[in-house]
Scaffold this motif. Structure first.
Motif, short mmCIF file in Angstrom:
data_model
loop_
_atom_site.label_atom_id
_atom_site.label_comp_id
_atom_site.label_asym_id
_atom_site.label_seq_id
_atom_site.Cartn_x
_atom_site.Cartn_y
_atom_site.Cartn_z
N ARG A 1 0.83 -1.21 0.00
CA ARG A 1 0.00 0.00 0.00
C ARG A 1 0.86 1.26 0.00
NH1 ARG A 1 -2.78 -3.93 2.52
NH2 ARG A 1 -5.06 -3.88 2.66
N MET A 2 1.81 1.31 0.93
CA MET A 2 2.61 2.52 1.10
C MET A 2 3.56 2.75 -0.09
SD MET A 2 5.28 3.26 4.14
CE MET A 2 6.56 2.24 3.47
N GLY A 3 4.05 1.65 -0.66
CA GLY A 3 4.99 1.79 -1.76
C GLY A 3 4.31 1.96 -3.10
N PHE A 4 3.22 1.14 -3.32
CA PHE A 4 2.70 1.01 -4.68
C PHE A 4 1.18 1.16 -4.77
CE2 PHE A 4 6.46 -1.55 -3.92
CZ PHE A 4 7.27 -1.27 -4.99
N SER A 5 0.50 1.51 -3.70
CA SER A 5 -0.96 1.54 -3.66
C SER A 5 -1.54 0.21 -4.11
CB SER A 5 -1.51 2.67 -4.54
OG SER A 5 -1.26 3.90 -3.95
N ASP A 6 -0.94 -0.86 -3.68
CA ASP A 6 -1.37 -2.20 -4.09
C ASP A 6 -1.74 -3.02 -2.85
OD1 ASP A 6 -1.87 -4.30 -5.74
OD2 ASP A 6 0.06 -4.23 -6.75
#
Ligand code: HEM
Length: 546
Positions: free
Chosen positions: A238-243
């Motif tokens: 989430r924090m790195g890639f919105s995944d």
């Protein structure tokens, strides 16, 4: 020329090539392939020459003996030099470490290099030679002089030179200072106040997934070390890639985590002997490493397709810089791929190890849990109704929670045998001892944190040393879980947010203890230092508070 004379000439060439070439500077990356090419060329040349006079078999044997004379003389000269004439000859250390770098993989074979370093300090003193051109130093003076911003020590000519993605370095492995500074500016921007607020929301989301999982596993043994890894992995998505990887719900290791572990593990097992890494890179890398790189690149591609400025994540800032008219650092798209890999490596396993050991120290002692619960009571819902907020979990508001985290990271630091730095050409003086120039120096975090020089009862978990019993800390500067200076951990703040929230919510809603049959031994015994510490197995049972 006669056979004996040829052997003699070959041996002399071996000695001369050491004295004129190999002795100068660090040849760890370039020398091995050269030596191999040289051997093959010499062998072919000598073979074709002698086959005419001696026949195939005899010709081959003669050629081999002559070329072996070269290598025997070369390596004998290198060994004699390293033992008797090398600038580090006076520094104590294991004998074979002085002779060859091959001793490093031997020391790292069981994933306990960090513990071995701590033992070396007990045996040999505060400066130990652990490889022909490497020292480990147990000293706060060294820690400052090697790592602070004004230090002239650098990452050049060290293992960092060979860690890249198709020639592109990441924030951690870039060795040029100016290049590092500009990249760091972009990374630092990704941790601005607004972004951190968003990351805290993601962290809370992940915590709720974890709480939900625990609710479904109530009363059953939970592989706590595994979930300690899945939590930061989800967070990183989430924090790195919105995944969102959904790994907590699945309750098993994602392939990405497997590749990450194998990739890091193989570097760790080499004990920073880096020419094999360079060689492997040159021939395309191991299949697991390539799979890891592909997955990380795919995540970047996916994020770029939905490039949404509203979505806060680290990639947003890297891509923004790349797409700007005058990029500060991301001048090439490949750099984003390289940084994405660094993000996965640095931000998942580190928090994973810290969480696993934090659960361990809490589960083995109900008193610690009880004390923490009492501290959390007035903090629950203080800023956000029905929630914990990082804002309320700082050192001033939640001293005991932070003491538990500090003490866990002191005893089981995730980056326990952090990277080396090369001393400047003029050398470096540490605690009155001169260390020559161009020497790789480590100030190993684990050994510093476990030394009786800096902490009383260093092998005992006593969180109060950070609160009511400061006399148990002799020199606080020795505690540097995130390192210091320009390469200090860029993710420090988010790491603490994640760890605080996970521990606060878990302790608030659950009581936990070792599962039946779990004695708490494996987590430390089977922990492996593959660059980043991976905790051994720990099974706990979580019971919802009434
Ligand atoms: C408990 C968790 C963590 C610990 C103990 C930790 C520790 C460290 C240490 C000791 C270094 C310096 C390594 C060296 O140069 O030898 C470092 C660097 C770094 N860390 Fe962390 N880290 C943690 C979490 C994170 C997270 C969550 C991220 C990403 C969001 C991250 C990203 C990085 C990066 C990119 C660097 C390189 C910084 C530079 O060279 O400028 N780390 N970390």
């Amino acid at each position: 020329m006669r056979y004996e004379l040829l052997c003699l000439a070959s041996a002399s060439a071996g000695i001369l090539s050491h004295l004129l070439y190999f002795i100068r500077g660090n040849k760890a990356i370039h020398a091995p392939p050269w030596i191999l090419v040289f051997f093959l060329v010499a062998e072919c040349f000598l073979y074709t020459r002698s086959i005419h006079y001696l026949g195939a078999l005899q010709g081959f044997l003669t050629a081999t003996v002559i070329s072996l004379c070269y290598f025997t003389a070369l390596f004998t000269s290198i060994i004699i030099y390293r033992i008797f004439f090398h600038p580090l000859r006076h520094f104590p250390g294991p004998f074979f470490a002085k002779v060859t770098k091959f001793y490093s993989p031997w020391m790292a074979r069981d994933g306990k290099l960090h513990e071995r370093y701590a033992e070396f300090f007990e045996t040999y003193g505060d400066i130990v030679r652990v490889a022909p051109n490497e020292l480990i130093v147990l000293s706060t003076d060294a820690q400052q002089k090697v790592h602070r911003a004004s230090s002239r020590c650098s990452k050049q000519d060290t293992v960092y030179e060979v860690v890249h993605y198709q020639g592109y370095k990441n924030l951690e492995t870039v060795v040029d200072r100016d290049e590092h500074r500009s990249r760091r500016q972009v990374w630092d921007k990704a941790f601005n106040t607004k972004a951190l607020e968003a990351y805290e929301t993601y962290a809370r989301e992940v915590v709720y997934e974890w709480l939900g999982k625990m609710a479904s596993l109530q009363g059953q043994p939970v592989n706590t070390s595994l979930y300690s890894l899945l939590i930061p992995f989800e967070n990183m998505g989430r924090m790195g890639f919105s995944d969102n990887f959904g790994s907590i719900q699945k309750g098993k290791e994602d392939p990405m985590l497997h590749y990450l572990e194998v990739t890091l593990g193989s570097i760790g097992k080499l004990g920073a002997m880096y020419w094999p890494i360079a060689l492997l890179n040159a021939i395309g890398g191991s299949s697991d490493h390539v799979a890891f790189q592909k997955l990380a690149c795919k995540m970047v591609d996916k994020r770029e397709k939905i490039m949404d400025e509203e979505k806060e994540d680290i990639l947003k800032y890297l891509i923004q810089d790349y797409r700007s008219k005058e990029p500060k650092a991301m001048r090439d798209h490949m750099m984003i791929y390289a940084e994405a890999q660094a993000l996965m490596v640095a931000g998942t396993d580190t928090i994973g190890a810290a969480l696993a050991f934090a659960f361990y120290v809490l589960a083995r002692d109900p008193q610690v849990q009880k004390k923490l619960y009492a501290e959390l009571e007035p903090l629950y819902g203080r800023t956000m109704s029905g929630e914990f907020a990082n804002h309320d979990l700082g050192e001033a508001e939640a001293p005991y929670l932070n003491a538990i985290i500090n003490e866990t990271m002191r005893m089981y630091n995730p980056t326990c045998s952090n990277g080396p730095r090369s001393t400047p050409p003029e050398g470096l003086e540490v605690d009155g001892v001169f260390i020559p120039g161009k020497v790789d120096v480590y100030v190993p975090i684990h050994a510093m944190h476990r030394s009786a020089k800096f902490f009383r009862e260093p092998n005992k978990f006593i969180p109060e040393r950070w609160t009511t019993r400061p006399e148990l800390i002799i020199d606080k500067r020795a505690y540097h879980p995130f390192l210091l200076g320009p390469h200090t951990c860029v993710g420090r703040r988010i790491a603490l947010i994640v760890i605080r929230l996970v521990l606060a919510y878990t302790t608030w809603y659950y009581e936990f203890e070792f599962a039946p049959g779990e004695d708490g031994v494996a987590i430390d015994r089977d922990a492996v230092n593959g660059q980043i510490l991976k905790a051994g197995k720990l099974e706990c049972v979580f019971t919802q508070r009434a």
